[in-house]
Scaffold this motif. Structure first.
Motif, PDB file in Angstrom:
ATOM      1  N   GLU A  24     -31.518  -2.848 -23.368  1.00 41.53           N
ATOM      2  CA  GLU A  24     -30.358  -3.465 -22.717  1.00 41.53           C
ATOM      3  C   GLU A  24     -29.060  -2.691 -22.947  1.00 41.53           C
ATOM      4  O   GLU A  24     -28.197  -2.677 -22.079  1.00 41.53           O
ATOM      5  N   LYS A  25     -28.918  -2.080 -24.103  1.00 44.18           N
ATOM      6  CA  LYS A  25     -27.637  -1.454 -24.464  1.00 44.18           C
ATOM      7  C   LYS A  25     -27.561   0.028 -24.138  1.00 44.18           C
ATOM      8  O   LYS A  25     -26.475   0.572 -23.988  1.00 44.18           O
ATOM      9  N   ALA A  26     -28.691   0.714 -24.071  1.00 43.52           N
ATOM     10  CA  ALA A  26     -28.676   2.160 -23.825  1.00 43.52           C
ATOM     11  C   ALA A  26     -28.152   2.461 -22.427  1.00 43.52           C
ATOM     12  O   ALA A  26     -28.481   1.769 -21.463  1.00 43.52           O
ATOM     13  N   SER A  27     -27.338   3.497 -22.331  1.00 43.88           N
ATOM     14  CA  SER A  27     -26.759   3.862 -21.039  1.00 43.88           C
ATOM     15  C   SER A  27     -26.963   5.347 -20.764  1.00 43.88           C
ATOM     16  O   SER A  27     -27.305   6.124 -21.666  1.00 43.88           O
ATOM     17  N   VAL A  28     -26.700   5.733 -19.534  1.00 42.11           N
ATOM     18  CA  VAL A  28     -26.770   7.142 -19.161  1.00 42.11           C
ATOM     19  C   VAL A  28     -25.720   7.930 -19.948  1.00 42.11           C
ATOM     20  O   VAL A  28     -25.967   9.058 -20.377  1.00 42.11           O
ATOM     21  N   VAL A  29     -24.576   7.314 -20.180  1.00 37.70           N
ATOM     22  CA  VAL A  29     -23.521   7.973 -20.965  1.00 37.70           C
ATOM     23  C   VAL A  29     -24.022   8.254 -22.382  1.00 37.70           C
ATOM     24  O   VAL A  29     -23.764   9.331 -22.938  1.00 37.70           O
ATOM     25  N   ASP A  30     -24.775   7.309 -22.973  1.00 39.08           N
ATOM     26  CA  ASP A  30     -25.340   7.530 -24.309  1.00 39.08           C
ATOM     27  C   ASP A  30     -26.302   8.718 -24.310  1.00 39.08           C
ATOM     28  O   ASP A  30     -26.300   9.527 -25.240  1.00 39.08           O
ATOM     29  N   VAL A  37     -23.697  16.749 -22.902  1.00 40.38           N
ATOM     30  CA  VAL A  37     -23.332  17.079 -21.517  1.00 40.38           C
ATOM     31  C   VAL A  37     -22.626  15.881 -20.894  1.00 40.38           C
ATOM     32  O   VAL A  37     -22.594  14.790 -21.466  1.00 40.38           O
ATOM     33  N   SER A  38     -22.100  16.082 -19.694  1.00 42.45           N
ATOM     34  CA  SER A  38     -21.475  14.959 -18.984  1.00 42.45           C
ATOM     35  C   SER A  38     -22.562  14.128 -18.317  1.00 42.45           C
ATOM     36  O   SER A  38     -23.655  14.630 -18.020  1.00 42.45           O
ATOM     37  N   HIS A  39     -22.231  12.849 -18.084  1.00 45.79           N
ATOM     38  CA  HIS A  39     -23.239  12.009 -17.423  1.00 45.79           C
ATOM     39  C   HIS A  39     -23.507  12.487 -15.997  1.00 45.79           C
ATOM     40  O   HIS A  39     -24.579  12.283 -15.461  1.00 45.79           O
TER      41      HIS A  39
END
Length: 192
Positions: A24-30, A37-39
């Motif tokens: 639920e908490k993991a993101s592409v930004v993470d 690198v950048s998302h």
């Protein structure tokens, strides 16, 4: 200049991030941060967070199906290959569920997000079984039948022992004996 990211490198890192932060908490930004690198760089490989999560789930399913495909290619008795195939499937899923239940649950949730991925996985497994049964028919180990229907029947008939939704039952002290009973019944329908 940094080397371009490989898809496998992204998936490895996505798995680590999912393991660390949870589904639920993991993101592409993470994931991008963990890779340095950048998302936007990740979106060149995966058009969305959903696509990245789906790829992680599908890779998990491949880790289940690839060793089974190797069994199909082995020489020897079709009956022995069929039994080894099921023992490997059951052992693989059971050990993942028991050794790391949170991760097992997460991977199943990821896989279930992709109906197409799950359908393809099941079809792949049934096709593997079909090949073993067809070989057994050719070798006169199994009676003549529609190998595809028999393969699907055996796969679905043993679902209690390998379907992730039933993983809580796998810790039963009687589970191996219950599988043996079902297995013997199924084999009696295959043999002459």
């Amino acid at each position: 200049m940094a080397a371009p990211l490989a898809k496998e490198q992204i998936l490895d890192t996505a798995e680590e991030v999912l393991r660390r932060f949870g589904l639920e908490k993991a993101s592409v930004v993470d994931v991008a941060r963990a890779l340095g690198v950048s998302h936007g760089t990740l979106y060149r490989h995966f058009p969305s967070k959903s696509a990245l999560r789906e790829a992680v789930g599908e890779r998990w399913l491949k880790r289940v199906s690839i060793p089974l495909a190797e069994i199909v290619k082995e020489s020897g008795s079709s009956m022995e290959k069929l039994q080894k195939w099921f023992q490997t499937l059951i052992h693989t899923k059971r050990s993942k569920a028991i050794e790391d239940p949170e991760l097992f649950s997460m991977y199943n949730a990821l896989a279930e997000e992709s109906v197409e991925g799950i359908t393809a996985h099941i079809n792949e497994l049934i096709q593997q079984l079909t090949e073993i049964i067809e070989e057994g028919i050719r070798k006169n180990e199994f009676k003549r039948s529609d190998a595809g229907q028999v393969a699907a029947g055996i796969f679905y008939g043993t679902a209690r022992f390998h379907h992730p939704a039933l993983a809580k039952e796998w810790t039963s002290p009687n589970i191996d004996e219950e599988f043996r009973l079902v297995w013997n019944l199924l084999l009696s329908g295959l043999k002459f």
